[in-house]
Design a protein around this motif. Sequence first.
Motif, PDB file in Angstrom:
ATOM      1  N   ILE A   1       3.029  29.416  57.870  1.00 18.06           N
ATOM      2  CA  ILE A   1       2.669  28.422  58.882  1.00 18.06           C
ATOM      3  C   ILE A   1       1.973  27.238  58.238  1.00 18.06           C
ATOM      4  O   ILE A   1       2.232  26.074  58.565  1.00 18.06           O
ATOM      5  CB  ILE A   1       1.777  29.060  59.970  1.00 18.06           C
ATOM      6  CG1 ILE A   1       2.613  30.010  60.843  1.00 18.06           C
ATOM      7  CG2 ILE A   1       1.107  27.998  60.831  1.00 18.06           C
ATOM      8  CD1 ILE A   1       1.802  30.798  61.842  1.00 18.06           C
TER       9      ILE A   1
ATOM     10  N   THR B   1       3.216  23.556  58.347  1.00 23.14           N
ATOM     11  CA  THR B   1       2.359  22.539  58.946  1.00 23.14           C
ATOM     12  C   THR B   1       2.364  21.277  58.110  1.00 23.14           C
ATOM     13  O   THR B   1       2.389  20.158  58.630  1.00 23.14           O
ATOM     14  CB  THR B   1       0.909  23.075  59.078  1.00 23.14           C
ATOM     15  OG1 THR B   1       0.915  24.208  59.947  1.00 23.14           O
ATOM     16  CG2 THR B   1      -0.011  22.011  59.646  1.00 23.14           C
TER      17      THR B   1
ATOM     18  N   THR C   1       5.020  25.561  65.081  1.00 17.70           N
ATOM     19  CA  THR C   1       5.078  27.013  65.031  1.00 17.70           C
ATOM     20  C   THR C   1       5.786  27.558  66.274  1.00 17.70           C
ATOM     21  O   THR C   1       5.526  27.120  67.401  1.00 17.70           O
ATOM     22  CB  THR C   1       3.659  27.608  64.951  1.00 17.70           C
ATOM     23  OG1 THR C   1       2.972  27.002  63.854  1.00 17.70           O
ATOM     24  CG2 THR C   1       3.712  29.105  64.735  1.00 17.70           C
TER      25      THR C   1
ATOM     26  N   ARG D   1       3.483  32.646  67.328  1.00 13.51           N
ATOM     27  CA  ARG D   1       2.096  32.532  67.805  1.00 13.51           C
ATOM     28  C   ARG D   1       1.715  33.751  68.645  1.00 13.51           C
ATOM     29  O   ARG D   1       0.608  34.275  68.541  1.00 13.51           O
ATOM     30  CB  ARG D   1       1.928  31.252  68.623  1.00 13.51           C
ATOM     31  CG  ARG D   1       1.961  29.992  67.797  1.00 13.51           C
ATOM     32  CD  ARG D   1       1.256  28.845  68.491  1.00 13.51           C
ATOM     33  NE  ARG D   1       1.751  28.615  69.828  1.00 13.51           N
ATOM     34  CZ  ARG D   1       2.788  27.822  70.108  1.00 13.51           C
ATOM     35  NH1 ARG D   1       3.413  27.212  69.131  1.00 13.51           N
ATOM     36  NH2 ARG D   1       3.187  27.650  71.344  1.00 13.51           N
TER      37      ARG D   1
ATOM     38  N   VAL E   1       9.234  30.696  60.793  1.00 15.14           N
ATOM     39  CA  VAL E   1       8.054  30.739  61.643  1.00 15.14           C
ATOM     40  C   VAL E   1       7.827  29.435  62.399  1.00 15.14           C
ATOM     41  O   VAL E   1       6.958  29.353  63.246  1.00 15.14           O
ATOM     42  CB  VAL E   1       6.786  31.085  60.832  1.00 15.14           C
ATOM     43  CG1 VAL E   1       6.929  32.435  60.157  1.00 15.14           C
ATOM     44  CG2 VAL E   1       6.475  30.005  59.800  1.00 15.14           C
ATOM     45  N   ALA E   2       8.576  28.407  62.061  1.00 18.68           N
ATOM     46  CA  ALA E   2       8.354  27.118  62.701  1.00 18.68           C
ATOM     47  C   ALA E   2       9.663  26.353  62.787  1.00 18.68           C
ATOM     48  O   ALA E   2      10.627  26.646  62.083  1.00 18.68           O
ATOM     49  CB  ALA E   2       7.317  26.306  61.925  1.00 18.68           C
TER      50      ALA E   2
ATOM     51  N   GLU F   1      -3.705  25.182  64.850  1.00 16.68           N
ATOM     52  CA  GLU F   1      -3.910  26.608  65.115  1.00 16.68           C
ATOM     53  C   GLU F   1      -5.397  26.984  65.078  1.00 16.68           C
ATOM     54  O   GLU F   1      -5.828  27.859  64.346  1.00 16.68           O
ATOM     55  CB  GLU F   1      -3.126  27.456  64.097  1.00 16.68           C
ATOM     56  CG  GLU F   1      -1.615  27.270  64.133  1.00 16.68           C
ATOM     57  CD  GLU F   1      -0.955  27.892  65.357  1.00 16.68           C
ATOM     58  OE1 GLU F   1      -1.640  28.669  66.067  1.00 16.68           O
ATOM     59  OE2 GLU F   1       0.218  27.600  65.605  1.00 16.68           O
TER      60      GLU F   1
END
Length: 902
Positions: free
Chosen positions: A57, A61, A67, A72, A138-139, A829
């Motif tokens: 993540i 980012t 994400t 999440r 993941v994103a 986050e």
Amino acid sequence: MGSVFSISLSCDTIISRCWDCVAGQVIYACHLQENLADLNAALDELKERRNDVLRKIVIDTKQKLRTLDEVRGWLSRAETMIHEVDELLIDGPEEIKNLCLGACCSKNYKSTLNFSKRVAKSLRDVKDLKGKGAFEVVATEAPAAPVVPRPSDSAVGLESTFNKVWSAFERKHVGIIGLYGVGGVGKTRLLTEINNKIGVSSGGFDVVIWVVVSKGFYIGKVQDDIAKRIGLFNGNWSDKAPEEKAIDIYGVLREKKFVLLLDDIWERVDLSKVGIPVPNQENDSQLIFTTRSKEVCGQMRAHEKIQVQCLPEEEAWELFEEHVGKDVFDSHPNIRGLAQEVAKECGGLPLALITIGRAMACKNTPEEWKYTIEVLKKSANFVFPNMGEEVYPLLKFSYDSLPNDMVRSCLLYCSLFPEDFEIAKKSLIDLWIGEGFLAEHDTVSQARNQGHYIIGSLLHACLLEDVDDWYIKMHDVIRDMSLWIACSCEAEKWKFFVQAGYHLTQMPEGGRWKGMQRMSLMKNKIENLTEAPNCPDLQTLFLDNNGQLKVIHNDFFQFMCGLKVLSLRGSLGITELPVGIAKLVSLEYLDLSSTNIRELPIELKALRKLKCLNLSCIFLRITIPRGLISSFLKLRILRMISSYPFDVAAEESNECLLEELQCLNHLNALTLSITSAFALDRYLNAERLHNYTEEIGLQMWKDSKQLNILSLANIESLNSLVVGQCESLEEVKMEWAVEGRMIKAQSHIQTSVIATQHCFQSLHIVFIYTCSKLRDITWLVLAPNLRDVSVAGCNEMEEIISEVKLSQVAGLVGTLTPFVSLKYLNLEELPKLKGIYRNALPFPCIKKIDVRHCPKLRRLPLNSNSAKTNTISIAGNEKWWKELQWEDESTRNAFLPCFIAT
């Protein structure tokens, strides 16, 4: 009798079932110890999986990806389960004590039975949750706005052409528009204006897609860029074949009214192979592309072909005048007339007008302008293939006008990178140092200052372009001109061979290496290097970002005795170096960053001239033989940030490395990661290293709940600090050491002056991530020159700067105002974050505030006087933005145009 027998059978059944039940309950207790051990191990694995996900993540980012909700949600469930199981395990030893009779019975049977069942269930749940956390992705890109506005330079002189294009765009029967013209004539600027005009018009388009195609394009790159805009770039997208991607893209776009903008086409793009429905009157979609060739317009079956021509004299003068500046014309009455002659010599080419105009912006005497006219008239007589009759000579004038050969070398060097490549300034200057371009300096800092000065000169000359504070890039026309100089015009001097971004799967034939001095094979798909090319003149070899490269034959470097620079950065397939690398006895720069090399061969000791070694971001632990680092007696730059060369528990190894570093008399720039409080103490005792440590990573700590940040305050060269994956870290303290005693800030009256004058003056970048117990980072007030602050994945972070803690250290911070130099603030986050600072801040330098997944952050430290002197953007979720609280309505209105939805 029948009744009695029937009752007897029922009783047997009942007894059997009762026994099964009792036996089943006993099993729970009998396996309690085993289950507790398994639960401990499973919990550790779940934590490791969580940390892996968080690390992904953090990386995503940085790339501005969003994400996934699924991820999440999994992280939230994982945190809850980790907390619950940690609590459950606390009671484990007590329940074990209650067991008796070979652990199959208990002194408190009911309690033990319930506990055993909870343990067994938790074990199943932990294993199940861990299995669900194996995310490939993941994103993803945030949902795309219909149009993404693009920054635009002056469009002076393009008005009439723009109106012609827009008129064609509004005609429904015109589905494909081709804009063609010579390089540097303003096609990209024109396309940018079209993109931005669509954004404010009422065309009702679902999505506008911008793709830079460039020379040597391949279909997958175009498909990937389109996929990112329409939400397909996730999951297993990268594993799909081009044919499958085309089907997916077609399936989305055939349902949409779209505009596709393709910039810089050099050859026909087969729309069907990409997956693009042909724009026509039926689907009401459109395609606009730019190219340097009218033939390509025909190949693309453009309904409208519009030539972007050089500017007429009056408009060319207006553009030139704008870039020279009024003060130059006012400096002498004859300059305006001479300047008009110079503008005429530019032939109306916007890029030449801008480039030469800026080059002349500091020429205040008629003699300088007369000399310029003479040079331009001579150059304009040359003709160069494929680039028109005047483009390169005009651009080369700016190259020739650079102050000396060193600066010219630095410019040409940038053409080794792929087209449209964003070049990190720090890495580029390291390379220049390794090449010996920069004049000899006593310190790397002095050399770096010279490097930044040269970059500034090239930017001002319009020969490089600024991306942001850390990156630059080269306009493709300037790059073409530079390669023309390096490969053709002055081939005997430079001897460049550049096939960067060509998607090669094999190294060039050995004969093509002969006589070359600098080769760039960056960003290809070369799988192995087996042939030993005969290239004794080769000084530079770029093999960066060859992800498929796995094998480098032992003899590959055999005939490269003159090689000074070798870069393998980002070639993740490489896990080992051949011992034959010892043949590179002239090597001065070696970059192994972002590879998967497991061990450095001891044969590297032969590289006695090595000045710069980059081992950054080697996340797998790398073994460095003892005595290797200390053998590099001329080493000036060593980068090891986010690399872990020794096991955390190997205290002796850590000490050995520090001792070796202190033996290097020429070492002048150091970055490293420190993975424990013990290792930090050892580093702090190695005071000689403090003089040139530029970046420190306090990462993967598990042995300390507290960090005294002032222990780093005397490292005057510290530019960047990373604190990450420190699961146990709960508090960052500010205590000053005076005569061996730790003095709390508020109790020592002199510490305010000391801190204000000496603390963290050079610290520009702070990145805090995955410190799950950290509640604030108030200590940032002690870093007055911070430019970039990023905080991500800190679940307990409630405040950036705590008002309570700030009052406790009032004697230390005095009247310091936080973030007076801050340009970028990124918060990601942080589920419990409620505040950044108690009061509104002036933010005189701020450029961007980016807030993602911070649901409780309801107020930003802004008022109507904040960020008055510059343009700011605030990125975040629309729902979050609507719920923000402002000091007053005027403040809300002032910042409303600054919002960018993510």
